[in-house]
Write a protein that holds these residues in place. Structure first.
Motif, PDB file in Angstrom:
ATOM      1  N   CYS A   1     -17.692 -22.922   5.343  1.00 15.19           N
ATOM      2  CA  CYS A   1     -19.124 -23.839   5.141  1.00 15.19           C
ATOM      3  C   CYS A   1     -20.085 -23.592   5.864  1.00 15.19           C
ATOM      4  O   CYS A   1     -21.514 -24.083   5.446  1.00 15.19           O
ATOM      5  CB  CYS A   1     -18.337 -25.210   4.880  1.00 15.19           C
ATOM      6  N   GLU A   2     -19.831 -23.144   7.000  1.00 14.33           N
ATOM      7  CA  GLU A   2     -21.100 -22.934   8.063  1.00 14.33           C
ATOM      8  C   GLU A   2     -21.833 -21.813   7.361  1.00 14.33           C
ATOM      9  O   GLU A   2     -23.135 -21.592   8.013  1.00 14.33           O
ATOM     10  CB  GLU A   2     -20.831 -22.692   9.474  1.00 14.33           C
ATOM     11  N   VAL A   3     -21.404 -20.917   6.777  1.00 16.13           N
ATOM     12  CA  VAL A   3     -22.205 -19.759   6.136  1.00 16.13           C
ATOM     13  C   VAL A   3     -22.797 -20.062   4.363  1.00 16.13           C
ATOM     14  O   VAL A   3     -23.823 -19.647   4.223  1.00 16.13           O
ATOM     15  CB  VAL A   3     -21.439 -18.574   6.224  1.00 16.13           C
ATOM     16  N   SER A   4     -21.794 -20.282   3.711  1.00 16.20           N
ATOM     17  CA  SER A   4     -22.130 -20.743   2.325  1.00 16.20           C
ATOM     18  C   SER A   4     -20.918 -21.635   1.643  1.00 16.20           C
ATOM     19  O   SER A   4     -19.963 -21.986   2.228  1.00 16.20           O
ATOM     20  CB  SER A   4     -22.062 -19.263   1.677  1.00 16.20           C
ATOM     21  N   HIS A   5     -21.150 -21.851   0.417  1.00 17.22           N
ATOM     22  CA  HIS A   5     -20.178 -22.472  -0.521  1.00 17.22           C
ATOM     23  C   HIS A   5     -19.773 -21.364  -1.575  1.00 17.22           C
ATOM     24  O   HIS A   5     -20.344 -21.306  -2.520  1.00 17.22           O
ATOM     25  CB  HIS A   5     -20.684 -23.721  -1.089  1.00 17.22           C
ATOM     26  N   PRO A   6     -19.007 -20.709  -1.147  1.00 15.63           N
ATOM     27  CA  PRO A   6     -18.332 -19.642  -2.176  1.00 15.63           C
ATOM     28  C   PRO A   6     -17.153 -19.856  -3.075  1.00 15.63           C
ATOM     29  O   PRO A   6     -16.643 -21.195  -3.101  1.00 15.63           O
ATOM     30  CB  PRO A   6     -17.842 -18.453  -1.331  1.00 15.63           C
ATOM     31  N   LEU A   7     -16.851 -19.203  -4.200  1.00 16.86           N
ATOM     32  CA  LEU A   7     -15.528 -19.214  -4.753  1.00 16.86           C
ATOM     33  C   LEU A   7     -14.659 -18.739  -3.727  1.00 16.86           C
ATOM     34  O   LEU A   7     -14.709 -17.542  -3.457  1.00 16.86           O
ATOM     35  CB  LEU A   7     -15.759 -18.575  -6.114  1.00 16.86           C
ATOM     36  N   LEU A   8     -13.677 -19.656  -3.304  1.00 13.64           N
ATOM     37  CA  LEU A   8     -12.557 -19.189  -2.413  1.00 13.64           C
ATOM     38  C   LEU A   8     -11.481 -18.984  -3.119  1.00 13.64           C
ATOM     39  O   LEU A   8     -10.686 -20.006  -3.638  1.00 13.64           O
ATOM     40  CB  LEU A   8     -12.148 -20.053  -1.498  1.00 13.64           C
ATOM     41  N   ILE A   9     -10.917 -17.727  -3.057  1.00 17.96           N
ATOM     42  CA  ILE A   9      -9.483 -17.469  -4.107  1.00 17.96           C
ATOM     43  C   ILE A   9      -8.529 -17.139  -3.114  1.00 17.96           C
ATOM     44  O   ILE A   9      -8.488 -16.458  -1.955  1.00 17.96           O
ATOM     45  CB  ILE A   9      -9.776 -16.049  -4.782  1.00 17.96           C
ATOM     46  N   LEU A  10      -7.359 -18.138  -3.200  1.00 18.97           N
ATOM     47  CA  LEU A  10      -6.314 -18.181  -2.642  1.00 18.97           C
ATOM     48  C   LEU A  10      -5.566 -17.136  -3.171  1.00 18.97           C
ATOM     49  O   LEU A  10      -4.848 -17.342  -4.302  1.00 18.97           O
ATOM     50  CB  LEU A  10      -5.660 -19.413  -2.433  1.00 18.97           C
ATOM     51  N   SER A  11      -4.987 -16.203  -2.616  1.00 17.94           N
ATOM     52  CA  SER A  11      -4.165 -14.929  -2.832  1.00 17.94           C
ATOM     53  C   SER A  11      -3.159 -14.611  -2.132  1.00 17.94           C
ATOM     54  O   SER A  11      -2.756 -15.245  -1.067  1.00 17.94           O
ATOM     55  CB  SER A  11      -5.117 -13.778  -3.307  1.00 17.94           C
ATOM     56  N   GLY A  12      -2.208 -13.583  -2.336  1.00 13.02           N
ATOM     57  CA  GLY A  12      -1.120 -13.245  -1.605  1.00 13.02           C
ATOM     58  C   GLY A  12      -1.035 -11.749  -1.265  1.00 13.02           C
ATOM     59  O   GLY A  12      -2.101 -11.053  -1.440  1.00 13.02           O
ATOM     60  N   GLY A  13       0.211 -11.526  -1.114  1.00 13.91           N
ATOM     61  CA  GLY A  13       1.768 -11.942  -1.757  1.00 13.91           C
ATOM     62  C   GLY A  13       1.381 -13.105  -2.959  1.00 13.91           C
ATOM     63  O   GLY A  13       0.517 -13.023  -3.792  1.00 13.91           O
ATOM     64  N   GLU A  14       2.241 -14.059  -3.018  1.00 13.76           N
ATOM     65  CA  GLU A  14       2.231 -15.121  -4.075  1.00 13.76           C
ATOM     66  C   GLU A  14       1.896 -16.352  -3.265  1.00 13.76           C
ATOM     67  O   GLU A  14       2.641 -16.845  -2.404  1.00 13.76           O
ATOM     68  CB  GLU A  14       3.597 -15.105  -4.847  1.00 13.76           C
ATOM     69  N   PRO A  15       0.668 -16.720  -3.428  1.00 16.15           N
ATOM     70  CA  PRO A  15       0.230 -17.883  -2.781  1.00 16.15           C
ATOM     71  C   PRO A  15       1.066 -19.349  -2.974  1.00 16.15           C
ATOM     72  O   PRO A  15       1.032 -20.211  -2.178  1.00 16.15           O
ATOM     73  CB  PRO A  15      -1.328 -18.235  -3.012  1.00 16.15           C
ATOM     74  N   LEU A  16       1.416 -19.183  -4.020  1.00 14.24           N
ATOM     75  CA  LEU A  16       2.366 -20.514  -4.356  1.00 14.24           C
ATOM     76  C   LEU A  16       3.750 -20.728  -3.514  1.00 14.24           C
ATOM     77  O   LEU A  16       4.320 -21.795  -3.509  1.00 14.24           O
ATOM     78  CB  LEU A  16       2.583 -20.660  -6.003  1.00 14.24           C
TER      79      LEU A  16
END
Length: 700
Positions: free
Chosen positions: A389-404
């Motif tokens: 957030c100190e740089v930008s507000h991006p779309l942040l995709i939580l990925s893996g492996g399997e993030p769940l």
């Protein structure tokens, strides 16, 4: 100039101008049929009913009816949510409503007398119940069926199409005119209600109430408009052009600065308000309330619906106070960012874990079922989000492996949402049922990507290494759509599914998916073991996939094949929806599970660890990032190419195929021990550049 209407023509009656223009096109269309020029007839038919894009854009009959339906909802909702918030009964404004609505009905009769014969009784139109969402969809379904039927007559060069066209035009026009009248009735009633409340409870209380409910108002009205738009077969991004269809606008979008200005030079709501306000002496303070709160909220909600990235929105000028309305949009804007550099992350992928419940044969990170001990903790993950957030507000995709498989995944989603990021999830779908979908929705997830590599269950399961994974992925998509979560299907292109892409797209569309990303293999991790398709097949697949989009409602984007920008331009496809072919290091990067930052998941070069340096420091100061952002540093064909600004070539493929070694284990490389050259030309691009000579003579 002789004024023939009561309400201001420029502000209030662009709808009538568009209707008259379509009538003129219909006359030409009928002449074309008489002359057996069916090619011209088909083109005019498309323009009349489905609109024209470009600088002279107009939405056609379909877009106009959708717009006015949405505006009826917007104006009716304004009064309803305000009455609910104030907890008061509606004032009696009937006498004044009918007076001004009669003036508008007189305008309608005057403006449509040369384009379409109407037999509309204004009071009956105004007192009808507003259509429900299902009724709107049903009406559109019937009209679309009739429209397709007439289109087929033109395809078969049936001369009876002429009489069918007259009837079809009349039917669409009647619905548009009735809906526009209904819209104005709600507009008049809403302003008169505001004016009465201003007298009884005062402007300050009105202002406070509108501030409190404006976000609810914007979301509710746009959600209904989007639901109808999607259900009648139009794409999400069409919503924006539909909602601008009754306006004269100046619109500029500068992707180099990631910002845009939109000026509205007219406004039907303002036009109605001004006419009534002048007649009754309603103060500017009252007249500007809607413009300041509800119109702004509606615009913001609409942009949030169609924009893939978070943004900041301001309204430097308002119609009610400045005579024109202006919105300023800054993509990726973060109030915590102090830097104003040209390149900021718009999309950021964070591999939150290497642990996975599948055994995909192409996995770039070489995920496995075992536990890993060096992954960022929950608190470190939150610190990463703070640093982003100190740089930008991006779309942040939580990925893996399997993030769940991370127990804190919902906590991380919720934290990112609270910080103003748009949160996405990349999953294989195996763990998503109705309960998980609801938890994701409640946590604030905006979009979920599900991997689907075949329309044939056995083929997908073989590729993913676990039986039953196709069925679970499909069920996950259904569960997510039931919770109204935007779903994207990710398909990795291989020799095995090369001829299945159209079928996969059809399946995705049937499941209610909106976005389809076709991933082209990059030889990283376990992907090194897979035999890839040829460069010529890459080129053909991109062209064929774009050509198929006309048959689908999907938004299609090739990934890891940045030459799609060149191909899209050659095919005259609207490229405004895309920032750049290869965004790695410019608008995108990846964070590894242990905090290492790399340009993308397929370019495994360490640029710094957020446990040791701030993300801000890494993004702006890493040497690899600086070289990628300097287009003069590219070599070979990519360095000489006239498309290098919009395409750039795949830096990961250049790196992987310029050496004879890629880590099968999916590990990362130190910049001082690079295995390949990420600045070389993309070896899978078949295009021969027209440019030559030293970098100083090339296009920037």
């Amino acid at each position: 100039m002789v004024t023939v209407t009561n309400f201001d023509e420029e502000h209030c009656h662009k709808w009538a101008l568009l209707l008259n223009q379509r009538r003129e096109k219909l006359n030409k269309l009928l002449e074309s049929i008489a002359q057996e020029d069916y090619a011209s007839a088909k083109r005019l038919f498309q323009e009349i009913f489905y609109g024209v894009s470009g600088k002279q854009a107009e939405p056609g009959m379909v877009g106009s009816l959708l717009y006015h339906m949405a505006m009826v909802t917007k104006m009716e909702t304004e009064s309803r949510v305000l009455l609910e918030e104030l907890n008061v009964a509606a004032p009696d404004t009937d006498e004044k409503v009918w007076r001004f609505f009669g003036d508008f009905a007189s305008d309608v009769a005057e403006l449509t007398k040369t384009s379409v014969p109407l037999n509309i009784k204004p009071k009956e139109v105004a007192t009808k119940s507003n259509l429900t969402t299902d009724q709107k969809i049903s009406l559109f379904t019937k009209l679309n069926e009739k429209t397709r039927s007439v289109s087929n007559m033109l395809d078969h060069k049936d001369p009876n199409a002429a009489s069918a066209l007259e009837e079809l035009f009349q039917e669409w026009a009647n619905h548009i005119v009735e809906t526009r009248m209904r819209q104005e009735y709600e507009t008049i009633k809403g302003l008169l209600t505001l004016a009465e409340f201003a007298k009884t409870i005062g402007v300050p209380r009105l202002k406070a109430a509108m501030e409190k409910v404006q976000e609810k108002f914007g979301k509710e009205t746009v959600d209904i408009a989007l639901n109808v738009t999607l259900k009648v077969g139009l794409r999400r991004e069409k919503l924006q052009s539909i909602m601008l269809s009754d306006h004269y606008i100046n619109y500029t979008m500068n992707m180099e600065n990631l910002d845009g200005h939109m000026e509205f030079l007219n406004c039907p709501i303002y036009g109605g308000h001004k006419y009534i306000g002048d007649k009754l002496g309603i103060s500017d303070a009252v007249a500007s309330l809607f413009c300041t709160h509800f119109c702004f909220a509606h615009a913001k909600a609409m942009l949030e619906t169609v924009m893939p990235f978070p943004f900041g929105l301001t309204q430097p000028q308002r119609m009610a106070t400045h005579g024109k309305c202006e919105f300023y949009l800054k993509i990726g804007h973060s109030p915590n960012a102090t830097n104003t550099e040209k390149y900021i992350p718009l999309v950021l992928s964070w591999n939150v874990t290497r642990k996975c419940n599948l055994k995909c044969s192409h996995c770039y990170i070489n995920a496995s079922p075992k536990e890993y001990t060096d992954e960022l903790t929950t608190e470190e993950g939150k610190q990463l989000i703070d640093q982003i957030c100190e740089v930008s507000h991006p779309l942040l995709i939580l990925s893996g492996g399997e993030p769940l498989l991370r127990k804190d995944i919902y906590e991380l989603i919720q934290y990112g949402t609270q910080k103003g990021l748009r949160m996405g999830l990349g999953s294989n779908g195996a763990l998503i049922d109705n309960t998980v979908a609801k938890k994701l929705k409640d946590a604030g997830i905006k979009t979920v990507s599900i991997s689907l590599d075949s329309h044939i269950p056995e083929h997908h399961d073989e590729f993913r290494g676990v039986k039953g994974s196709w069925e679970k992925a499909v069920n996950a998509i259904k569960a997510l759509r039931e919770k109204d979560i935007l779903v994207q299907v990710n398909t990795t292109l291989t020799q095995q599914n090369y001829d299945e892409i159209d079928d996969i797209m059809s399946l995705a569309e049937k499941l209610g998916v909106e976005n389809f990303h076709l991933f082209f293999l990059v030889p990283t991790g376990r992907g090194k073991k897979i035999a890839d398709i040829t460069p010529a097949m890459y080129e053909d697949m991109i062209k064929n996939t774009f050509a198929k989009t006309a048959r689908h409602k999907l938004n299609v984007r090739p990934s890891c094949a940045p030459q799609f920008m060149r191909i899209a331009k050659d095919m005259h496809i609207d490229m405004r929806q895309w920032v750049r072919g290869c965004m790695a290091g410019l608008y995108y990067c990846r964070v590894y599970p242990n905090g290492e930052v790399t340009p993308c998941p397929y370019l495994p070069v360490k640029l710094g660890n957020i446990r040791e340096k701030s993300f801000k420091d890494i993004w702006f100061n890493a040497e690899v990032f600086k070289k990628i952002r300097d287009f003069d540093s590219l070599t070979g064909k990519c360095g000489a190419c006239e498309y290098r600004v919009v395409c750039g070539g795949c830096r990961a493929r250049a790196y992987g195929l310029s050496s004879d070694f890629i880590d099968y284990c999916g590990d990362l490389h130190e910049p001082t021990e690079l295995k390949g050259d990420y600045l070389k030309e993309d070896p899978w691009c078949v295009y021969q550049p027209k440019n030559s000579g030293p970098p100083s003579n090339r296009q920037h």
